[in-house]
Design a protein around this motif. Structure first.
Motif, PDB file in Angstrom:
ATOM      1  N   CYS A  69      20.862  -1.435  31.709  1.00 29.13           N
ATOM      2  CA  CYS A  69      20.579  -0.426  30.691  1.00 29.13           C
ATOM      3  C   CYS A  69      19.689   0.668  31.270  1.00 29.13           C
ATOM      4  O   CYS A  69      19.038   0.485  32.304  1.00 29.13           O
ATOM      5  CB  CYS A  69      19.935  -1.048  29.451  1.00 29.13           C
ATOM      6  SG  CYS A  69      18.299  -1.766  29.744  1.00 29.13           S
ATOM      7  N   GLU A 115      16.844   2.099  30.181  1.00 30.77           N
ATOM      8  CA  GLU A 115      15.407   1.859  30.199  1.00 30.77           C
ATOM      9  C   GLU A 115      15.016   1.032  31.407  1.00 30.77           C
ATOM     10  O   GLU A 115      14.081   1.363  32.154  1.00 30.77           O
ATOM     11  CB  GLU A 115      14.967   1.149  28.922  1.00 30.77           C
ATOM     12  CG  GLU A 115      13.474   0.863  28.871  1.00 30.77           C
ATOM     13  CD  GLU A 115      13.054   0.224  27.558  1.00 30.77           C
ATOM     14  OE1 GLU A 115      12.339   0.895  26.785  1.00 30.77           O
ATOM     15  OE2 GLU A 115      13.442  -0.943  27.316  1.00 30.77           O
ATOM     16  N   THR A 134      11.688   6.171  25.727  1.00 28.19           N
ATOM     17  CA  THR A 134      11.958   6.043  24.290  1.00 28.19           C
ATOM     18  C   THR A 134      12.258   7.402  23.677  1.00 28.19           C
ATOM     19  O   THR A 134      13.203   7.557  22.893  1.00 28.19           O
ATOM     20  CB  THR A 134      10.762   5.393  23.581  1.00 28.19           C
ATOM     21  OG1 THR A 134      10.555   4.079  24.115  1.00 28.19           O
ATOM     22  CG2 THR A 134      11.015   5.289  22.080  1.00 28.19           C
ATOM     23  N   TYR A 166      15.776   8.875  25.464  1.00 25.96           N
ATOM     24  CA  TYR A 166      17.040   8.185  25.238  1.00 25.96           C
ATOM     25  C   TYR A 166      17.217   7.641  23.824  1.00 25.96           C
ATOM     26  O   TYR A 166      18.342   7.364  23.403  1.00 25.96           O
ATOM     27  CB  TYR A 166      17.177   7.015  26.222  1.00 25.96           C
ATOM     28  CG  TYR A 166      17.487   7.439  27.639  1.00 25.96           C
ATOM     29  CD1 TYR A 166      18.781   7.355  28.152  1.00 25.96           C
ATOM     30  CD2 TYR A 166      16.498   7.908  28.489  1.00 25.96           C
ATOM     31  CE1 TYR A 166      19.074   7.722  29.456  1.00 25.96           C
ATOM     32  CE2 TYR A 166      16.771   8.288  29.802  1.00 25.96           C
ATOM     33  CZ  TYR A 166      18.056   8.190  30.270  1.00 25.96           C
ATOM     34  OH  TYR A 166      18.345   8.560  31.558  1.00 25.96           O
ATOM     35  N   GLY A 167      16.121   7.456  23.111  1.00 30.02           N
ATOM     36  CA  GLY A 167      16.249   6.867  21.777  1.00 30.02           C
ATOM     37  C   GLY A 167      16.877   5.482  21.854  1.00 30.02           C
ATOM     38  O   GLY A 167      16.596   4.699  22.773  1.00 30.02           O
ATOM     39  N   GLU A 168      17.750   5.185  20.913  1.00 32.64           N
ATOM     40  CA  GLU A 168      18.394   3.867  20.894  1.00 32.64           C
ATOM     41  C   GLU A 168      19.282   3.641  22.114  1.00 32.64           C
ATOM     42  O   GLU A 168      19.537   2.500  22.502  1.00 32.64           O
ATOM     43  CB  GLU A 168      19.210   3.705  19.608  1.00 32.64           C
ATOM     44  CG  GLU A 168      18.361   3.622  18.340  1.00 32.64           C
ATOM     45  CD  GLU A 168      19.210   3.393  17.102  1.00 32.64           C
ATOM     46  OE1 GLU A 168      20.442   3.253  17.243  1.00 32.64           O
ATOM     47  OE2 GLU A 168      18.644   3.347  16.001  1.00 32.64           O
ATOM     48  N   ASP A 169      19.751   4.727  22.716  1.00 31.34           N
ATOM     49  CA  ASP A 169      20.621   4.591  23.881  1.00 31.34           C
ATOM     50  C   ASP A 169      19.922   3.971  25.073  1.00 31.34           C
ATOM     51  O   ASP A 169      20.580   3.567  26.037  1.00 31.34           O
ATOM     52  CB  ASP A 169      21.180   5.958  24.296  1.00 31.34           C
ATOM     53  CG  ASP A 169      22.389   6.354  23.478  1.00 31.34           C
ATOM     54  OD1 ASP A 169      22.840   5.540  22.650  1.00 31.34           O
ATOM     55  OD2 ASP A 169      22.876   7.489  23.651  1.00 31.34           O
ATOM     56  N   ARG A 170      18.597   3.898  25.039  1.00 28.44           N
ATOM     57  CA  ARG A 170      17.893   3.336  26.191  1.00 28.44           C
ATOM     58  C   ARG A 170      18.296   1.876  26.416  1.00 28.44           C
ATOM     59  O   ARG A 170      18.182   1.360  27.525  1.00 28.44           O
ATOM     60  CB  ARG A 170      16.387   3.449  26.013  1.00 28.44           C
ATOM     61  CG  ARG A 170      15.782   2.531  24.945  1.00 28.44           C
ATOM     62  CD  ARG A 170      14.311   2.852  24.702  1.00 28.44           C
ATOM     63  NE  ARG A 170      13.668   1.910  23.804  1.00 28.44           N
ATOM     64  CZ  ARG A 170      13.737   1.946  22.498  1.00 28.44           C
ATOM     65  NH1 ARG A 170      14.443   2.905  21.905  1.00 28.44           N
ATOM     66  NH2 ARG A 170      13.115   1.052  21.759  1.00 28.44           N
ATOM     67  N   ASN A 171      18.766   1.237  25.370  1.00 25.84           N
ATOM     68  CA  ASN A 171      19.171  -0.169  25.473  1.00 25.84           C
ATOM     69  C   ASN A 171      20.686  -0.360  25.383  1.00 25.84           C
ATOM     70  O   ASN A 171      21.148  -1.469  25.100  1.00 25.84           O
ATOM     71  CB  ASN A 171      18.475  -0.995  24.386  1.00 25.84           C
ATOM     72  CG  ASN A 171      16.972  -1.092  24.620  1.00 25.84           C
ATOM     73  OD1 ASN A 171      16.523  -1.278  25.747  1.00 25.84           O
ATOM     74  ND2 ASN A 171      16.194  -0.942  23.563  1.00 25.84           N
ATOM     75  N   LEU A 172      21.456   0.726  25.604  1.00 20.18           N
ATOM     76  CA  LEU A 172      22.915   0.588  25.671  1.00 20.18           C
ATOM     77  C   LEU A 172      23.236  -0.274  26.884  1.00 20.18           C
ATOM     78  O   LEU A 172      23.065   0.154  28.022  1.00 20.18           O
ATOM     79  CB  LEU A 172      23.569   1.965  25.782  1.00 20.18           C
ATOM     80  CG  LEU A 172      25.096   2.003  25.883  1.00 20.18           C
ATOM     81  CD1 LEU A 172      25.752   1.316  24.694  1.00 20.18           C
ATOM     82  CD2 LEU A 172      25.578   3.446  26.015  1.00 20.18           C
TER      83      LEU A 172
END
Length: 334
Positions: A187, A189, A216, A219-225
């Motif tokens: 991912c 992050e 954070t 990338y927002g939520e995408d940091r954990n895609l």
């Protein structure tokens, strides 16, 4: 004395809360900036003109967000399947010609492309790691809608950033029959933290909170895609390849390989490349002759094909994996 202490505290706070975030943002911007052929080592690596006579291709424009990607279709009359090849970070599509030519010679159609903001594709900047996932998603959407591919199995192949994109795109709904993820991270992050830590190891613990806050915000939520989540969600055969001593991941194994205990996809296989001189981020693809040639630091006119000569055993392992996906299909019908 108290005044000096107060001034020192203010200066340190400014460095930590203002200058450090700005430096991290600037570095990220540079690493994710637009890629052009000015930085491509065409004296060492193949460019398409080197092989055009033997490997004709068709250029395709694929919309991805506000930009058009340049994708290239090779071997359009081949019938074994379609392999979509995703490049590494800041790699031009040309550098994947070594794999593309092998796949075409083995009877497959191949699509390789440039990411947004890179080389022949539109865009002012690449932007961030997850752009590779969005772009591969766009290419697969094009494939899903193209009747020319409707009777072909579709396979994915990606190395490094391309390996991440190949795994992470499996979180989306596309017709993919098998995927090969080579030296991929899990991912954004995790990878950005690893990258910063590589160059700031002695003091990274001090800047880690600032770095994580930046990721954070960026990338927002995408940091954990996650590529691992995509592999688990897909329920298709996936081959994860890792080097034993990957310098991009702290001289260890690739993050996806390291998380193999978290992989619940029963059709996922793992291969560790630990042969001496062929156990690093990319060297496991190369022949002994290529490794020796690179170490010799050749001058003058470079033999480009020898410089990146690929090991047939490794490439055949990948081709055999794609072919074996039918075994999984047969198991499912018993």
């Amino acid at each position: 004395m108290k005044k000096l202490f107060k001034i020192t505290a203010i200066v340190l706070a400014a460095i930590y809360f203002v200058i450090a975030p700005l430096v991290i943002a600037m570095i990220h911007g540079k690493v994710m900036s637009k890629c052009t052929y000015d930085e491509y080592k065409s004296e060492i690596y193949l460019v398409y003109d080197d092989v055009a006579a033997d490997y004709p291709r068709e250029k395709i424009q694929v919309p991805s967000g506000e930009n058009n990607l340049s994708a290239y279709l090779y071997g359009k009359d081949n019938t074994k399947g379609l392999i979509v090849v995703s490049p590494g970070h800041r790699d031009a599509n040309d550098v994947k010609l070594y794999e593309v030519m092998y796949f075409v010679d083995a009877g497959y159609q191949v699509i390789c492309f440039d990411y947004t903001g890179c080389y022949t594709s539109e865009g002012d900047t690449f932007g961030k790691y997850t752009q590779a996932v969005y772009d591969l998603d766009a290419v697969l959407t094009y494939c899903d809608k193209n009747e020319a591919f409707s009777d072909l199995p579709i396979y994915l192949f990606g190395h490094s950033l391309g390996g991440y994109a190949t795994g992470a795109v499996l979180n989306y709904d596309h017709r993919v029959d098998a995927a090969v993820v080579a030296s991929g991270f899990d991912c954004a992050e995790e990878q950005w933290e690893c990258s910063v830590k590589r160059f700031t190891e002695p003091v990274y613990f001090l800047i880690r909170p600032i770095n994580l806050a930046f990721i954070t915000l960026k990338y927002g939520e995408d940091r954990n895609l996650s590529a691992v989540d995509g592999i688990n969600r897909s329920d298709i055969p996936v081959l994860v390849i890792s080097a034993e001593k990957d310098g991009y991941y702290g001289d260890g194994k690739s993050p996806i390989y390291d998380k193999k205990d978290s992989v619940t996809n029963s059709k996922c296989e793992f291969v560790l490349m630990d042969k001496q001189n062929h156990n690093e981020h990319y060297t496991y693809f190369l022949t002994d002759n290529a490794v020796e040639y690179q170490k010799s630091e050749p001058q003058g006119t470079i033999n480009k094909e020898l410089y990146m000569e690929h090991d047939e055993n490794v490439m055949e392992m990948i081709i055999d994996f794609y072919a074996r996906r039918k075994c999984y299909e047969n198991e499912g019908t018993e």
